[in-house]
Design a protein around this motif. Structure first.
Motif, PDB file in Angstrom:
ATOM      1  N   TRP A 193       0.803  -1.222   0.000  1.00 42.65           N
ATOM      2  CA  TRP A 193       0.000   0.000   0.000  1.00 42.65           C
ATOM      3  C   TRP A 193       0.834   1.269   0.000  1.00 42.65           C
ATOM      4  CZ3 TRP A 193      -4.489   0.430  -1.705  1.00 42.65           C
ATOM      5  CH2 TRP A 193      -5.289   1.535  -1.418  1.00 42.65           C
ATOM      6  N   PRO A 194       1.775   1.374  -0.933  1.00 38.86           N
ATOM      7  CA  PRO A 194       2.527   2.623  -1.035  1.00 38.86           C
ATOM      8  C   PRO A 194       1.732   3.628  -1.862  1.00 38.86           C
ATOM      9  CG  PRO A 194       3.362   1.049  -2.622  1.00 38.86           C
ATOM     10  CD  PRO A 194       2.216   0.374  -1.894  1.00 38.86           C
ATOM     11  N   TYR A 195       1.041   4.566  -1.242  1.00 39.20           N
ATOM     12  CA  TYR A 195       0.317   5.581  -2.014  1.00 39.20           C
ATOM     13  C   TYR A 195       1.300   6.321  -2.901  1.00 39.20           C
ATOM     14  CZ  TYR A 195      -3.896   5.108   0.788  1.00 39.20           C
ATOM     15  OH  TYR A 195      -5.025   4.643   1.395  1.00 39.20           O
ATOM     16  N   PRO A 196       0.966   6.511  -4.173  1.00 40.27           N
ATOM     17  CA  PRO A 196       1.867   7.241  -5.065  1.00 40.27           C
ATOM     18  C   PRO A 196       2.110   8.650  -4.545  1.00 40.27           C
ATOM     19  CG  PRO A 196       0.133   6.136  -6.303  1.00 40.27           C
ATOM     20  CD  PRO A 196      -0.236   6.045  -4.850  1.00 40.27           C
ATOM     21  N   LEU A 197       3.340   9.115  -4.666  1.00 37.82           N
ATOM     22  CA  LEU A 197       3.669  10.463  -4.222  1.00 37.82           C
ATOM     23  C   LEU A 197       3.728  11.374  -5.428  1.00 37.82           C
ATOM     24  CD1 LEU A 197       6.515   9.642  -1.674  1.00 37.82           C
ATOM     25  CD2 LEU A 197       4.095  10.089  -1.206  1.00 37.82           C
ATOM     26  N   TYR A 198       3.054  12.502  -5.330  1.00 35.95           N
ATOM     27  CA  TYR A 198       3.002  13.451  -6.438  1.00 35.95           C
ATOM     28  C   TYR A 198       3.315  14.843  -5.923  1.00 35.95           C
ATOM     29  CZ  TYR A 198       0.544   9.749  -8.866  1.00 35.95           C
ATOM     30  OH  TYR A 198       0.201   8.549  -9.427  1.00 35.95           O
ATOM     31  N   LYS A 199       4.014  15.628  -6.746  1.00 34.43           N
ATOM     32  CA  LYS A 199       4.178  17.034  -6.407  1.00 34.43           C
ATOM     33  C   LYS A 199       2.816  17.714  -6.540  1.00 34.43           C
ATOM     34  CE  LYS A 199       8.920  17.283  -8.070  1.00 34.43           C
ATOM     35  NZ  LYS A 199       9.839  17.917  -9.033  1.00 34.43           N
ATOM     36  N   PRO A 200       2.503  18.630  -5.635  1.00 34.99           N
ATOM     37  CA  PRO A 200       1.226  19.329  -5.758  1.00 34.99           C
ATOM     38  C   PRO A 200       1.124  20.034  -7.101  1.00 34.99           C
ATOM     39  CG  PRO A 200       2.229  19.753  -3.621  1.00 34.99           C
ATOM     40  CD  PRO A 200       3.253  19.042  -4.452  1.00 34.99           C
ATOM     41  N   ALA A 201      -0.036  19.901  -7.728  1.00 32.44           N
ATOM     42  CA  ALA A 201      -0.260  20.616  -8.984  1.00 32.44           C
ATOM     43  C   ALA A 201      -0.348  22.105  -8.703  1.00 32.44           C
ATOM     44  CB  ALA A 201      -1.534  20.118  -9.645  1.00 32.44           C
ATOM     45  N   SER A 202      -0.209  22.918  -9.744  1.00 28.96           N
ATOM     46  CA  SER A 202      -0.190  24.360  -9.551  1.00 28.96           C
ATOM     47  C   SER A 202      -1.549  24.902  -9.170  1.00 28.96           C
ATOM     48  CB  SER A 202       0.302  25.044 -10.835  1.00 28.96           C
ATOM     49  OG  SER A 202      -0.580  24.729 -11.892  1.00 28.96           O
ATOM     50  N   SER A 203      -2.613  24.155  -9.439  1.00 30.92           N
ATOM     51  CA  SER A 203      -3.921  24.683  -9.079  1.00 30.92           C
ATOM     52  C   SER A 203      -4.899  23.573  -8.778  1.00 30.92           C
ATOM     53  CB  SER A 203      -4.474  25.559 -10.203  1.00 30.92           C
ATOM     54  OG  SER A 203      -4.635  24.828 -11.372  1.00 30.92           O
ATOM     55  N   PHE A 204      -5.679  23.792  -7.714  1.00 34.31           N
ATOM     56  CA  PHE A 204      -6.704  22.861  -7.282  1.00 34.31           C
ATOM     57  C   PHE A 204      -7.929  23.657  -6.887  1.00 34.31           C
ATOM     58  CE2 PHE A 204      -2.613  21.060  -6.040  1.00 34.31           C
ATOM     59  CZ  PHE A 204      -2.645  19.875  -6.733  1.00 34.31           C
ATOM     60  N   SER A 205      -9.079  23.003  -6.885  1.00 33.34           N
ATOM     61  CA  SER A 205     -10.269  23.704  -6.412  1.00 33.34           C
ATOM     62  C   SER A 205     -11.022  22.839  -5.424  1.00 33.34           C
ATOM     63  CB  SER A 205     -11.195  24.055  -7.585  1.00 33.34           C
ATOM     64  OG  SER A 205     -11.846  22.919  -8.042  1.00 33.34           O
ATOM     65  N   ASP A 206     -11.571  23.485  -4.412  1.00 23.79           N
ATOM     66  CA  ASP A 206     -12.487  22.782  -3.528  1.00 23.79           C
ATOM     67  C   ASP A 206     -13.832  22.778  -4.225  1.00 23.79           C
ATOM     68  OD1 ASP A 206     -14.751  23.414  -1.241  1.00 23.79           O
ATOM     69  OD2 ASP A 206     -13.396  21.782  -0.778  1.00 23.79           O
ATOM     70  N   ASP A 240      -6.661  12.654   0.932  1.00 22.17           N
ATOM     71  CA  ASP A 240      -7.268  13.546  -0.045  1.00 22.17           C
ATOM     72  C   ASP A 240      -6.620  13.388  -1.422  1.00 22.17           C
ATOM     73  OD1 ASP A 240      -8.567  14.425   2.191  1.00 22.17           O
ATOM     74  OD2 ASP A 240      -8.054  16.542   1.922  1.00 22.17           O
ATOM     75  N   LEU A 241      -7.422  13.620  -2.448  1.00 19.65           N
ATOM     76  CA  LEU A 241      -6.903  13.575  -3.816  1.00 19.65           C
ATOM     77  C   LEU A 241      -6.018  14.780  -4.083  1.00 19.65           C
ATOM     78  CD1 LEU A 241     -10.139  12.585  -5.779  1.00 19.65           C
ATOM     79  CD2 LEU A 241      -8.460  11.110  -4.670  1.00 19.65           C
ATOM     80  N   ILE A 242      -5.083  14.571  -4.967  1.00 18.25           N
ATOM     81  CA  ILE A 242      -4.244  15.658  -5.462  1.00 18.25           C
ATOM     82  C   ILE A 242      -4.598  15.853  -6.924  1.00 18.25           C
ATOM     83  CG2 ILE A 242      -1.897  16.453  -5.886  1.00 18.25           C
ATOM     84  CD1 ILE A 242      -0.992  14.689  -3.575  1.00 18.25           C
ATOM     85  N   TYR A 243      -5.210  16.982  -7.227  1.00 24.46           N
ATOM     86  CA  TYR A 243      -5.653  17.234  -8.602  1.00 24.46           C
ATOM     87  C   TYR A 243      -4.459  17.499  -9.514  1.00 24.46           C
ATOM     88  CZ  TYR A 243     -10.399  17.864  -6.753  1.00 24.46           C
ATOM     89  OH  TYR A 243     -11.618  17.701  -6.150  1.00 24.46           O
ATOM     90  N   SER A 244      -4.649  17.138 -10.766  1.00 21.12           N
ATOM     91  CA  SER A 244      -3.620  17.329 -11.783  1.00 21.12           C
ATOM     92  C   SER A 244      -4.317  17.375 -13.136  1.00 21.12           C
ATOM     93  CB  SER A 244      -2.628  16.158 -11.745  1.00 21.12           C
ATOM     94  OG  SER A 244      -3.275  14.948 -12.137  1.00 21.12           O
ATOM     95  N   ALA A 245      -3.538  17.397 -14.207  1.00 21.60           N
ATOM     96  CA  ALA A 245      -4.136  17.381 -15.541  1.00 21.60           C
ATOM     97  C   ALA A 245      -4.920  16.102 -15.785  1.00 21.60           C
ATOM     98  CB  ALA A 245      -3.049  17.545 -16.596  1.00 21.60           C
ATOM     99  N   ALA A 246      -4.564  15.014 -15.095  1.00 24.33           N
ATOM    100  CA  ALA A 246      -5.221  13.719 -15.307  1.00 24.33           C
ATOM    101  C   ALA A 246      -6.279  13.408 -14.261  1.00 24.33           C
ATOM    102  CB  ALA A 246      -4.182  12.605 -15.318  1.00 24.33           C
ATOM    103  N   ILE A 247      -6.355  14.193 -13.195  1.00 23.86           N
ATOM    104  CA  ILE A 247      -7.274  13.917 -12.085  1.00 23.86           C
ATOM    105  C   ILE A 247      -7.898  15.222 -11.631  1.00 23.86           C
ATOM    106  CG2 ILE A 247      -7.472  13.050  -9.718  1.00 23.86           C
ATOM    107  CD1 ILE A 247      -4.981  11.311 -10.311  1.00 23.86           C
ATOM    108  N   SER A 248      -9.177  15.420 -11.919  1.00 22.20           N
ATOM    109  CA  SER A 248      -9.866  16.648 -11.531  1.00 22.20           C
ATOM    110  C   SER A 248     -11.368  16.389 -11.497  1.00 22.20           C
ATOM    111  CB  SER A 248      -9.532  17.793 -12.491  1.00 22.20           C
ATOM    112  OG  SER A 248      -9.962  17.511 -13.808  1.00 22.20           O
ATOM    113  N   PRO A 249     -12.144  17.260 -10.842  1.00 25.54           N
ATOM    114  CA  PRO A 249     -13.563  16.977 -10.616  1.00 25.54           C
ATOM    115  C   PRO A 249     -14.453  17.311 -11.793  1.00 25.54           C
ATOM    116  CG  PRO A 249     -12.994  19.055  -9.607  1.00 25.54           C
ATOM    117  CD  PRO A 249     -11.710  18.488 -10.143  1.00 25.54           C
TER     118      PRO A 249
END
Length: 375
Positions: A86-99, A240-249
């Motif tokens: 269960w190693p959750y992937p580590l990602y740099k925070p994307a430049s923009s996210f929205s609640d 919590d999810l980390i939004y990116s170009a491939a992951i967003s609401p």
């Protein structure tokens, strides 16, 4: 009503709750189940993936009506990504996210930085042949639908239902995907995000960019497996999810309980389900375009069992199918973003010209969704 979910017992909410309580008492997980005035809530704490999650369980024979029935049998072994350590992937925070507790394309309230909801292709998938996918669609461009997710249970390399991202901690799906899961199922259930290949073919692996476990399941307490009313659920994922170009609401429509609000519009559907009724699941994300039709027209084949909380959509040779259940049906906003009109719910067969696909109306349930996004 002639349609039945033969693999789903027609239990009352009280008996379902009793079964969950029994399962919780024998499963080695810390769990709670309780009822609100409009939901059954199941919470699982301190759990992770199973140590024997490398089994690839196959699917049972298809059921004509339902788009998603829980797969349990089969014995072929295949590695499962991110298990068992269960190693959750580590990602740099994307430049923009929205609640997106209140999802609109222009939300000004941001706990994270600003990524607009509803990112997707510039136009609906073309209605082209001879490609036969989702049913009758085409393979999506990888990560072109960044809000679509796949739900998995430990022991299976395949997706058993779809869903959509509606906030950094919440996934929207169908009640029929989760209402009969055991405490063990929930404790080992994961969500694959930013995925194109689900990894069900030999020598292929899921390419999900992020994996999250499910810590809470909420489904409507008036869900009925016979009539498929109130077929809606919200999952909480952790961390919590980390939004990116491939992951967003995805964007959500405002509350509206009127029928036929999307009639005549093209809706895009997508998923990893079977490519035909009784066929094999797709290894890659598939997409198709269907047109929303009136409830009056759809109530003819479905014998007046539809209500304003449902809507129907169809196109020649195109439909959602088994294991696409819980996934989104989206329409384009005037600004080009995509909002979720429906949740893949049920149908008779797949792409049967007599029976359009039926979807749960997201606008109808928007207030219910808001409650369980925030609480």
């Amino acid at each position: 009503m002639k349609m039945r979910m033969s693999r789903l017992q027609h239990l009352t909410v009280f008996s379902v709750a009793a079964i969950h309580l029994l399962l919780f008492s024998i499963c080695p997980v810390s769990s709670r189940i309780y009822r609100t005035n409009d939901a059954v809530v199941i919470e699982v704490d301190g759990v992770g993936p199973s140590n024997f999650a490398s089994r690839n369980f196959g699917n049972l024979a298809p059921v004509p009506m339902t788009y998603a029935v829980n797969p349990y049998i089969g014995l072929s072994s295949q590695p499962y990504p991110n298990f068992p350590l269960w190693p959750y992937p580590l990602y740099k925070p994307a430049s923009s996210f929205s609640d997106v507790e209140n999802v609109t394309a222009t939300s000004s309230d941001s706990k994270q930085q600003k990524i607009a909801c509803g990112v997707g292709p510039a136009s609906p998938p073309q209605r082209s042949f001879p490609d036969v996918r989702i049913v009758g669609g085409s393979e999506a461009t990888p990560n072109s639908w960044p809000f679509v997710v796949g739900l998995r249970k430990a022991g299976s390399t395949g997706v058993f239902c779809g869903g959509s991202i509606i906030s950094p901690t919440r996934i929207l799906t169908a009640a029929h995907c989760v209402n009969e899961l055991s405490a063990f199922d929930i404790s080992t259930m994961t969500v694959s995000l930013g995925m194109h290949v689900q990894g069900i073919l030999p020598d292929t692996y899921a390419d999900a960019q992020m994996t999250r476990r499910v810590s809470r399941v909420v489904y409507h307490n008036a869900f009925n497996t016979n009539t498929m009313v109130n077929n809606i659920a919200v999952l909480t994922v952790t961390p919590d999810l980390i939004y990116s170009a491939a992951i967003s609401p995805v964007c959500l429509p405002p509350f509206n309980n009127a029928a036929n609000q999307f009639v005549g519009k093209d809706a895009a559907i997508m998923g990893w389900g079977t490519l035909a009724s009784g066929g094999e699941a797709s290894n890659t994300l598939q997409q198709a375009t269907v047109k929303v039709i009136s409830n009056a027209a759809c109530n003819i084949p479905y014998e007046n069992n539809l209500s304003p909380q449902h809507f129907c959509a169809a196109a020649d040779g195109k439909d959602a199918c088994k294991n696409d259940g819980g996934g989104p049906a989206v329409v384009r906003n005037p600004n080009g973003s995509w909002k979720q009109a429906g949740i893949v719910s049920f149908g008779f067969g797949c792409a049967d010209p007599k029976y359009p696909g039926v979807y749960a109306s997201v606008a109808f349930f928007r207030n219910w969704i808001n409650t369980y996004m925030k609480n």
